[in-house]
Enzyme design. Sequence first.
Site, PDB file in Angstrom:
ATOM      1  N   TYR A   1       0.835  -1.205   0.000  1.00 28.74           N
ATOM      2  CA  TYR A   1       0.000   0.000   0.000  1.00 28.74           C
ATOM      3  C   TYR A   1       0.869   1.253   0.000  1.00 28.74           C
ATOM      4  CZ  TYR A   1      -4.255  -2.684   1.279  1.00 28.74           C
ATOM      5  OH  TYR A   1      -5.336  -3.530   1.309  1.00 28.74           O
TER       6      TYR A   1
ATOM      7  N   LYS B   1      -1.086  -8.068  -2.510  1.00 28.49           N
ATOM      8  CA  LYS B   1      -2.413  -7.477  -2.385  1.00 28.49           C
ATOM      9  C   LYS B   1      -2.329  -5.995  -2.681  1.00 28.49           C
ATOM     10  CE  LYS B   1      -6.212  -6.838   0.662  1.00 28.49           C
ATOM     11  NZ  LYS B   1      -6.593  -6.316   1.949  1.00 28.49           N
TER      12      LYS B   1
HETATM   13  P1  FBP Z   1     -11.250  -4.399   2.977  1.00 32.96           P
HETATM   14  O1  FBP Z   1     -11.732  -5.365   1.934  1.00 32.96           O
HETATM   15  O2  FBP Z   1     -12.271  -4.205   4.052  1.00 32.96           O
HETATM   16  O3  FBP Z   1     -10.774  -3.114   2.356  1.00 32.96           O
HETATM   17  O4  FBP Z   1     -10.017  -5.072   3.704  1.00 32.96           O
HETATM   18  C1  FBP Z   1      -8.775  -5.112   3.103  1.00 32.96           C
HETATM   19  C2  FBP Z   1      -7.709  -4.432   3.922  1.00 32.96           C
HETATM   20  O5  FBP Z   1      -6.465  -4.485   3.263  1.00 32.96           O
HETATM   21  C3  FBP Z   1      -7.539  -4.972   5.314  1.00 32.96           C
HETATM   22  O6  FBP Z   1      -6.752  -6.122   5.333  1.00 32.96           O
HETATM   23  C4  FBP Z   1      -6.937  -3.800   6.016  1.00 32.96           C
HETATM   24  O7  FBP Z   1      -7.231  -3.744   7.353  1.00 32.96           O
HETATM   25  C5  FBP Z   1      -7.612  -2.647   5.349  1.00 32.96           C
HETATM   26  O8  FBP Z   1      -8.024  -3.069   4.096  1.00 32.96           O
HETATM   27  C6  FBP Z   1      -6.690  -1.490   5.229  1.00 32.96           C
HETATM   28  O9  FBP Z   1      -7.469  -0.378   4.982  1.00 32.96           O
HETATM   29  P2  FBP Z   1      -6.852   1.047   4.837  1.00 32.96           P
HETATM   30  O10 FBP Z   1      -6.584   1.206   3.381  1.00 32.96           O
HETATM   31  O11 FBP Z   1      -7.936   1.961   5.311  1.00 32.96           O
HETATM   32  O12 FBP Z   1      -5.618   1.108   5.681  1.00 32.96           O
END
Ligand code: FBP
Length: 260
Positions: free
Chosen positions: A142, A173
Site C-alpha cells: 500500500y 495485495k
Molecule cells: P477491505 O476489503 O475491508 O478493504 O479489507 C482489506 C484491507 O487491506 C484490510 O486487510 C486492512 O485492514 C484494510 O483493508 C486497510 O485499509 P486502509 O486502506 O484503510 O488502511
Amino acid sequence: MISLDKVLKNGKSLILAYDHGMEHGPVDFNLKNCDPRFIFEIAVKGGFSAIAVGHGLAEKYYPEFQGQIPLIVKLNGHTSMTKLEPYSPQLCSVKRAVEMGASAVGFTIYPGSTLENKMFVNFSKIVEEAHNFGIPVILWAYPRGAYVANNLDNKTIAYAARIGLELGADMIKLQHNGDAENLKWTIANAGLAKVAVSGGSKVDDRLFLLRAKQVMNSGATGMIVGRNIWKHEHPLKMVEALKKIIFDNANVDDAIKLLS
Ligand code: FBP
C-alpha cells in the site's frame, strides 16, 4: 518456488480479511461483526480460500476452526490513532504463526513512506524465514506516506506490484483504481507473484460485483476482502455471488441473482 496451493482453489483465491480492529478500530464494526467468531464462521460456511487475521485473534479463535479453513497470520499492524509517517511494526514471528497453524503469513509495507527502508528489510527477512518453513508470504503493498501524492495513481499501483516481486512476495495485495488496462499492466509487472485485489470500503452490491468482475477479467488471481462481506446484511449471500464471479467466471447479472 513456494506453493500457494493451500490458499488457492483451481488457481484462484478469495481470502477474508479481518485485521481491521487493529488498523481502523471498532469504527468498522457492529455488535455482530465485532465478534471474531462470527467472522470465522463466515469464512468456513462461505467456503473462503483462507482467513487473514492478526496473531491475537489467531491464537484465541483459530483452534476452534482449525482444519476447516486455512489461516493467514498478519505479522505486522498499526493503528489509525496516530498521524505519524506510515510504518507497520512486526508484532508476531513466522515461527509463532506456523505454530498457530498458519498456511501463509501476511505483511504490510508502505512504499513511499520515509520509513519504507525499515519495512523492506523486515519484509525480506520474513520472506526468507517463511520460505524456510515452506509457507508463502502475502504482501499488502500500500503506497502511502510523505512521498505518495496519490496512492491510486496508475504508475504508483504498478510500482507497488513490482516492489512486491522484487522483495520476494508470493502474492501481492493491491488497491485498484478501476482502470482495467492499468491493472493488466500492474499484474504483468508482478511477474510470477500472484495479484489479489483489495475489497475496499463497503459499497453498493452491484458496484462491488462489477469491480470484482473487472478485477478477474484483468487477470488477477482473486481478491482479499473484508468490509464488503462482513458489513453486508447477508454476508453468506454476498460470498456466493462473489465466488460465482471469481471461481465460475459468471457475469454480474447472474451473480447478483444470488443476493435475492
Ligand atoms: P477491505 O476489503 O475491508 O478493504 O479489507 C482489506 C484491507 O487491506 C484490510 O486487510 C486492512 O485492514 C484494510 O483493508 C486497510 O485499509 P486502509 O486502506 O484503510 O488502511
